[in-house]
Design a protein around this motif. Structure first.
Motif, mmCIF file in Angstrom:
data_model
loop_
_atom_site.group_PDB
_atom_site.id
_atom_site.type_symbol
_atom_site.label_atom_id
_atom_site.label_comp_id
_atom_site.label_asym_id
_atom_site.label_seq_id
_atom_site.Cartn_x
_atom_site.Cartn_y
_atom_site.Cartn_z
ATOM 1 N N ASP A 153 3.846 -0.251 -13.125
ATOM 2 C CA ASP A 153 3.084 -1.065 -12.168
ATOM 3 C C ASP A 153 3.051 -0.404 -10.796
ATOM 4 N N MET A 154 4.216 0.045 -10.393
ATOM 5 C CA MET A 154 4.335 0.658 -9.076
ATOM 6 C C MET A 154 3.429 1.878 -8.978
ATOM 7 N N ILE A 155 3.459 2.664 -10.060
ATOM 8 C CA ILE A 155 2.654 3.888 -10.041
ATOM 9 C C ILE A 155 1.180 3.547 -9.855
ATOM 10 N N LEU A 156 0.740 2.520 -10.603
ATOM 11 C CA LEU A 156 -0.663 2.121 -10.506
ATOM 12 C C LEU A 156 -1.011 1.675 -9.089
ATOM 13 N N GLU A 157 -0.126 0.833 -8.571
ATOM 14 C CA GLU A 157 -0.359 0.348 -7.211
ATOM 15 C C GLU A 157 -0.501 1.506 -6.246
ATOM 16 N N CYS A 158 0.421 2.442 -6.383
ATOM 17 C CA CYS A 158 0.386 3.586 -5.467
ATOM 18 C C CYS A 158 -0.927 4.332 -5.596
ATOM 19 N N GLU B 38 5.410 6.930 -4.980
ATOM 20 C CA GLU B 38 4.886 7.218 -6.329
ATOM 21 C C GLU B 38 5.849 8.098 -7.109
ATOM 22 N N LYS B 39 6.352 9.115 -6.360
ATOM 23 C CA LYS B 39 7.296 10.023 -6.997
ATOM 24 C C LYS B 39 8.509 9.261 -7.497
ATOM 25 N N GLN B 40 9.026 8.434 -6.596
ATOM 26 C CA GLN B 40 10.199 7.640 -6.981
ATOM 27 C C GLN B 40 9.872 6.738 -8.160
ATOM 28 N N ALA B 41 8.687 6.148 -8.104
ATOM 29 C CA ALA B 41 8.283 5.237 -9.181
ATOM 30 C C ALA B 41 8.199 5.979 -10.511
ATOM 31 N N LYS B 42 7.742 7.216 -10.433
ATOM 32 C CA LYS B 42 7.621 7.988 -11.670
ATOM 33 C C LYS B 42 8.994 8.225 -12.274
ATOM 34 N N GLU B 43 9.930 8.536 -11.364
ATOM 35 C CA GLU B 43 11.287 8.780 -11.855
ATOM 36 C C GLU B 43 11.857 7.531 -12.500
ATOM 37 N N LEU B 44 11.506 6.406 -11.892
ATOM 38 C CA LEU B 44 12.024 5.145 -12.408
ATOM 39 C C LEU B 44 11.173 4.603 -13.541
#
Lengths: 466, 400
Positions: free
Chosen positions: A152-157, A142-148
């Motif tokens: 979608d990734m954040i939601l999935e997480c 999630e952290k990585q997704a936030k940086e990027l």
């Protein structure tokens, strides 16, 4: 750098026990120990007990990680005392397992009973820890997704984390159940019920007889055998006192109330009927009057060793019993032909007695007397054990103070009120008539069992705070 | 006699509530309570044995309306009523109100009183209760009991239990032995010597319906007939699968060794008699007559005047029949046995020694032990006390 491996060890031990002994190693990257996670591409991580005791409250000096250590996560779902108990029982389990592996099988005196109690706790704890790690891993993602800025990734997480948290909650509940002390008699013992008419004369005796009829119906619907050991009938077909034995047949327990996931055993007759102990008060207009009379019946539920269960060793040893018959004096045998076959048994260590004379043959009187005395002795044993554990022996935890009023049967209002769980049910006739649901016992037992659980939990809390 | 007064009452049988305001308990009421208490007094007066229990057993047997089934054990309920009467808590029995259908106040019909009265007469003459009623409980069965056959005693129930324990082990050993073979374990073979009512053998057959086959014998024709009747009563019409027809013969006669070669004709007859008997018993059990003759005069009338002398007296020291049995044991219990299921007629060795269990007089265990001191074939194993603490049972082993 340390090698990174996650694997699962399986030990086949002495052909009888198959232990799945999950192993987990730690990775150290530049002195930063991190648990192996999904991202390490080595398959599903599982937990191991490392050489140092990770389950103590003290955090080892080098165990500093970026993620929160597992230790504190338990407390999000459980109270500190319960969490501590989970850890203690898990550790106990693992210690026993280790000693099993290291010692030769010939020298093992495994306490399988103890192990069977500890194993579920350990298993649940491992499941819990595994999920916690998964959550950590996903948080990383999630952290990585936030940086990027990958929405979608954040939601999935977030969704995954929510799901995992729910699972943690349900695991928490199961852990509580697994950790509660279980009364073995609840599952493996038959029941002996002693019913006695109290104040109220004829009315009380009549009610006793009805109560007994109700219990007989319940036993029948549960598939158990209902056997009268002794009975004193009085007028109007009432019962002054009676001793009754309820037996599970051929080791088969009923299928109701099963908590299937880790095959918790089902309640036997004793566990099922035990909350009936106490004084049942009746308010009714008798046949030959217009005013309401109050009468009472007292019920005592005693645990009796089950003939069908595997623990035959629980039966009282004959050396502790003094059995007396009516043929005491004289030559006996063929010399005498008396039909008085009453049998009285005394349990020498405790002085408890039981005498039966309701059968024609001495053989049958003896069988019933043994049943009765086993129940009475076991009952006293239980009381003492509870006392030693410092538990208040209240009516809830199985037949404590028999003079405690537990229920009122108000016939004019057609209502039964249980004073312990404060529940009222209507339709006395229907409850007495039996039926799987809504019979006299099953109408109240769920509430009472809940109360018992809460009491046991409270006990643990109290002990934890010391 | 007290109870006759009740007859002089109303002549009709359907007795409605008697509204006499008499408070005298032994008044003209013909209810269960009054008849019960009056009859107890009567029995006591006439020195009948066990007055209270006798009244309860006999009366409950008559009151089929109250206690329709044997298993209801009505006698126990009457006994409790009597206990209350003693404790003087039974005031309500005197009420004139009709309390409905409860036991003590239930009216008794004339017929019932008559039947009861005739039973009481027999009991006053000291006849055993079992004979008057005609049946009794024994172990896990109900048995018909008729004179002159011996009424089964509680000690014999204990004997059954001890034998059963051994039988269980035998069944298990036979089962283990048959593992891997095409046949299942054979049945345990039991011989009940002096079967009487058939009590011991039938109780064992009832306990192990599929695992034993019982043979029995008695010198009394009455006993043989009664055993058959009881076998059918307890085990059902196909009882012969478990319980062979008892042999009418003595212990001495039950043999194939013919010492007397002069009587060749009789030899052949005897040959026929036991041709089908497999002298390969695993268990020999007996409650033989064991009372020493000098004790016979000390027995109470209800025993010695009604029960078969031959079923009680065992000779001077009481061991006559026991000695006969011991002599026959080696022949009866041959170790190489036929497997019932083995059609080839092969013989296999029994995986345990044959046992002989007997109920005996208290004086006997020591005597039997010395009797067997030099016996090469039969070994004394142990003696066991009965529930009264008296030496009562002996176990012998038959060596191959």
């Amino acid at each position: 750098m340390y090698a990174t491996i996650a694997f699962r060890l399986q030990h086949a031990h002495s052909g009888n026990l198959r232990i799945s002994y999950p192993v987990r190693l730690f990775v150290s990257f530049q002195n930063n120990l991190q648990p192996v996670t999904k991202n390490t591409k080595l398959g599903k991580p599982t937990c191991i007990q490392p050489p140092f005791n990770v389950f103590s409250n003290a955090t080892p000096a080098f165990f500093t990680t970026t993620s929160t250590p597992i230790i504190t996560k338990l407390e999000t779902v459980l109270s500190p005392s319960i969490a501590q108990r989970v850890r203690d029982m898990s550790r106990q389990h693992d210690e026993i397992m280790e000693s099993l592996i290291s010692t030769a099988s010939a020298h093992n005196n495994v306490n399988t009973k103890e192990l069977s109690v500890l194993a579920p706790v350990s298993k649940l704890f491992q499941e819990f820890s595994a999920i916690v790690e998964e959550i950590d891993a996903i948080r990383e993602l999630e952290k990585q997704a936030k940086e990027l800025k990958d929405e979608d990734m954040i939601l999935e997480c977030k969704q995954e984390i929510e799901e995992m948290s729910e699972r943690l909650e349900s695991l928490g509940k199961k852990m509580i159940d697994a950790v509660l002390p279980k009364n073995e008699d609840d599952y493996s013992s038959d029941a002996v019920l002693e019913i006695r008419a109290g104040t109220g004369g004829d009315e009380a005796c009549l009610f006793c007889s009805e109560l007994m009829g109700a219990y007989e119906n319940v036993a029948k619907v549960m598939g158990w055998k209902f056997e009268i050991l002794s009975v004193t009938k009085t007028d109007l077909g009432g019962i002054k006192e009676a001793a009754v034995s309820i037996n599970s047949i051929s080791g088969g327990y009923n299928t109701m109330g099963s908590e299937d996931e880790y095959n918790a055993p089902n309640l036997g007759p004793y566990g099922f009927f035990k909350f009936e102990s106490g004084v049942h008060r009746v308010q009714r207009v008798p046949v030959n009057d217009v005013r309401i009379h109050t009468s009472a019946a007292s019920v005592a539920v005693l645990p009796a060793p089950s003939e069908s269960s595997s623990n035959k060793g629980e039966l009282l040893p004959l050396s502790e019993l003094k059995i007396e018959t009516m043929r005491a004096s004289g030559a006996g045998g063929q010399h005498v032909n008396t039909t008085d076959s009453a049998v009285r048994i005394t349990h020498i260590p405790t002085g408890i007695t039981a005498s039966i004379q309701d059968e024609r043959s001495q053989h049958n009187n003896r069988a019933k007397a043994i049943k009765l005395i086993s129940a009475r002795v076991r009952d006293q044993q239980q009381a003492q054990e509870a006392k030693m554990r410092g538990e208040a022996r209240n009516a809830l935890l199985g037949g404590g103070d028999r003079s405690e009023r537990i229920r009122t049967y108000n016939f004019p209002q057609d209502r039964i009120t249980d004073h312990r769980c404060k529940q009222s049910e209507y339709g006395i006739g229907k409850m007495f008539a039996g039926g799987f649901d809504g019979n006299l016992v099953s109408s109240f037992s769920p509430f009472l069992r809940d109360m018992e659980r809460r009491e046991l939990l409270a006990d643990i809390e109290r002990l934890g705070k010391k | 006699m007290g109870y006759h007064d009740d007859h002089q009452d109303d002549d009709d049988d359907d007795d409605s509530t008697n509204n006499n305001s008499s408070t005298n308990r032994t008044s003209k009421k013909r209810n269960v309570f009054s008849i019960l208490t009056t009859s107890v007094d009567l029995l006591k007066e006439c020195k009948a044995p066990e007055p209270e229990m006798s009244a309860c057993h006999l009366f409950s047997h008559v009151l089929l309306n109250l206690f329709p089934r044997w298993e209801d054990n009505g006698f126990a309920i009457l006994a409790k009523i009597l206990q209350e009467e003693e404790q003087d808590t039974a005031d309500w029995y005197n009420d004139d109100d009709d309390h409905g259908n409860h036991v003590g106040n239930t009216q008794v019909t004339r017929e019932q009183v008559d039947i009861y009265a005739s039973m009481l007469e027999r009991r006053i003459k000291k006849e055993p209760l079992q004979y008057i009623i005609g049946q009794w409980d024994f172990h896990n069965c109900v048995l018909k009991v008729r004179p002159p056959c011996l009424c089964p005693r509680p000690e014999t129930e204990e004997l059954v239990e001890y034998v059963a324990k051994d039988i269980r082990q035998m069944i298990e050993l036979l089962r283990i032995k048959s593992v891997g073979s095409s046949t299942c374990g054979r049945k345990v073979r039991i011989l009940d010597v002096g079967c009487g009512t058939g009590a011991i053998g039938i109780a064992l057959a009832n306990m192990f319906p599929k695992d034993v086959i019982v043979s029995s014998m008695d010198v009394s024709e009455d006993a043989v007939a009664l055993s058959v009747e009881n076998a059918k009563f307890v085990l059902g019409d196909d009882f012969t699968l478990q319980y062979h027809h008892p042999l009418l013969c003595s212990v001495r006669e039950y043999t194939r060794t013919h010492l007397n070669k002069e009587e060749e004709e009789e030899e052949e007859e005897e040959e026929d008699r036991f041709a089908n008997c497999l002298f390969e018993y695993d268990v020999v059990v007996s409650n033989p007559p064991y009372i020493p003759s000098h004790d016979m005069s000390t027995l109470t009338a209800d025993v010695v005047e009604y029960e078969d002398y031959g079923a009680l007296c065992g000779g001077q020291d009481g061991l006559d029949v026991v000695r006969d049995i011991v002599e026959r044991l080696p022949e009866w219990c041959k170790g190489n046995h036929h497997d019932d299921n083995d059609t080839k007629g092969q013989r296999t060795k029994r995986p345990f020694p044959a046992v002989c269990w007997m109920e005996v007089d208290t004086s006997h265990p020591r005597l039997i032990q010395s009797l067997l001191a030099n016996n090469k074939h039969v070994e004394y194993n142990c003696e066991i006390q009965d529930l009264s603490g008296m030496d009562r049972f002996v176990k012998l082993l038959v060596k191959d």
